[in-house]
Design an enzyme around this catalytic site. Sequence first.
Site, PDB file in Angstrom:
ATOM      1  N   ARG A 158      -5.838   9.473  -1.594  1.00  0.00           N
ATOM      2  CA  ARG A 158      -5.363   9.733  -2.959  1.00  0.00           C
ATOM      3  C   ARG A 158      -6.551   9.811  -3.913  1.00  0.00           C
ATOM      4  O   ARG A 158      -6.556  10.599  -4.847  1.00  0.00           O
ATOM      5  CB  ARG A 158      -4.379   8.653  -3.407  1.00  0.00           C
ATOM      6  CG  ARG A 158      -3.005   8.806  -2.763  1.00  0.00           C
ATOM      7  CD  ARG A 158      -2.045   7.738  -3.231  1.00  0.00           C
ATOM      8  NE  ARG A 158      -2.477   6.412  -2.838  1.00  0.00           N
ATOM      9  CZ  ARG A 158      -2.805   5.429  -3.665  1.00  0.00           C
ATOM     10  NH1 ARG A 158      -2.703   5.594  -4.959  1.00  0.00           N
ATOM     11  NH2 ARG A 158      -3.205   4.259  -3.214  1.00  0.00           N
ATOM     12  N   HIS A 165       0.876  -1.171   0.000  1.00  0.00           N
ATOM     13  CA  HIS A 165       0.000   0.000   0.000  1.00  0.00           C
ATOM     14  C   HIS A 165       0.910   1.217   0.000  1.00  0.00           C
ATOM     15  O   HIS A 165       1.862   1.273   0.794  1.00  0.00           O
ATOM     16  CB  HIS A 165      -0.881  -0.016   1.250  1.00  0.00           C
ATOM     17  CG  HIS A 165      -2.025   0.937   1.198  1.00  0.00           C
ATOM     18  ND1 HIS A 165      -1.844   2.300   1.165  1.00  0.00           N
ATOM     19  CD2 HIS A 165      -3.363   0.726   1.157  1.00  0.00           C
ATOM     20  CE1 HIS A 165      -3.032   2.890   1.108  1.00  0.00           C
ATOM     21  NE2 HIS A 165      -3.967   1.956   1.098  1.00  0.00           N
TER      22      HIS A 165
END
Length: 574
Positions: A258, A236
């Site tokens: 994001r 991640h």
Amino acid sequence: MQSLDTDILILGSGGAGLFAALHAHKASPDLRITVAVKGLLGKCGCTRMVQGGFNVALAAEDSVERHFMDTIEGGKWLPDQELAWKLVTLAVERIHELENELGCFFDRNPDGTVHQKAFAGQTFDRTVHKGDLTGIEIINRLAEQVWARRIARLEEHRAVELVKTPSGDALAGVLFIDMRSGEYVFVRAKAVLLATGGGPTMYKYHTPSGDKSCDGLAMALRAGLALRDMEMVQFHPTGLLAGSHTRMTGTVLEEGLRGAGGYLLNGARERFMHKYDPRGERATRDIVSRAMFAEMRSGNVTPYGGLYISMGHLGAERVARDFKGMVERCADCGFDLAGGLVEVVPTAHYMMGGVEFGQDCTTALPGLFVAGEDSGGVHGANRLGGNGVANSTVFGAVAGDAMAAWVRDQGLRRPDQPAIEAAVARCETPLKRGRGGAGGLNSVREKLYETMWERVGIVRDAEGLAAARSELAELDAELDSQAIADGNRAFNLTWHDWMNLKSLVSVSRVIAEAALARQDSRGAHFRSDFPEAGPLEQSAFSSARWAGTGLELHMKPVTFSRVRPGESLLKNAA
Ligand SMILES: Cc1cc2nc3c(=O)[nH]c(=O)nc-3n(C[C@H](O)[C@H](O)[C@H](O)COP(=O)(O)OP(=O)(O)OC[C@H]3O[C@@H](n4cnc5c(N)ncnc54)[C@H](O)[C@@H]3O)c2cc1C
């Protein structure tokens, strides 16, 4: 040794284990169902830690075909297409069940429809969530439903071996250590579900909970089962980086940051993602993690040696409202996520690989079923954010239904007594050596972290993987020579740490071998000496199993049962 009998035995109480228990109970309420778990039911595992949410095609403009294509393309054409199809179609059923039968509250739009947010690597905003703490909502509701039914629980029971019948033709039961006393318990069952949730905690930076140490995969290996796609370990991009003194380092800051428009900045506080991918910060996890790794290797880093995530340009108030949990987590470590900069590093998050299994969750060993992160084949080379909890809940329920049907004409089977004795002897290895402490184990752990991060991590090559192969073999031998004082066995965490490391090292060896065998770069697996994906039409997945004294590894062709590379299921696609 205490001995118990049950019809269905479920190992693990994450989304997969609890859904399996509820579905098996619904199918046949008279069955004896037992959930056995290393931690406390409802309080352990990674489903509880899910932040971002659950992918499902609910919106009128979305479709299961689109979700399927995103999953296949994200997985770089390696997923088993029938499993992926099952995932996307049953996710719709499962989310309705979660809301309408189990009582989950998910966030809604002002018009009353379920709110679905953006996650990276997807062509449609389809992630259902409860703020940024979705897993707590799901696991709390599942746990309440399990508690309310006649389902037995063995909490703080660690499964240590899958024990077959004397002829080896089926599974007879599972050997446990009751962690509260340190005593062995053998549970016979007609059907067993492996749902211990994988967990790449062999990397220096990792996100999963500490109870996850690949025990299920290590047990499956010892039982001779094939594991597929083991080289595919997902990093991640945004693990919190707050120094080596805190366990908060490595924990994840969710993808929605994001997705919502967050920026990644290097040490000079400049954006860099567009150098690597036109989608910038919203590229898939593998691409973003690799770009971050490259940026870190170039030395343009933050004080702790990572990079920054910056959200302030979206408005501090909005960030504080939409990402309350993340903002609080960062504040605990002295960072201001809403208005300032937070240090981040790619962190090992999820294993796409796992036990090879059928659409009904059966495995090659009669009596053993698998679901969730212990299984392999649904995601291929890359899991889309939001497809993890969909996977565990979808296939957990499938397994519950399948086991309830299967046990109807099954009896309990006699276990292979010498196999139980051998498993006990294996667990006792460090205790037999007499006095000793945790010091040696810490050194093994540090070496394991280093080997996996440097040589079997985000960027790999033949030389590093070959070195890892021998380093991991040495670590395995080093573990076998460790001594732990055989005093009070109740909650003897040093002993359990030794067992955790044994599982992690044995699974790490498979990851390294599979990474060495795959001479191309797909999704989460990147070889700097073979940087191309290779012809998609000839896609093959790795399949590894222990046979006798060594690991057998084969590359097997992917069957394109629904769509071939270059084609699409979407009607309006070219
Ligand atoms: C921080 C974090 C955030 C995430 N966010 C998302 C997200 O937003 N969306 C998404 O789709 N996915 C997300 N995931 C991934 C998701 O959590 C997993 O894909 C999924 O929930 C795994 O479910 P599971 O039931 O297979 O395993 P888990 O939920 O991990 O449960 C495993 C269970 O097995 C037990 N166990 C382990 N070893 C043993 C043993 N030896 N004996 C007995 N029991 C054992 C554990 O105690 C635990 O109860 C996230 C993961 C993490 C770590």
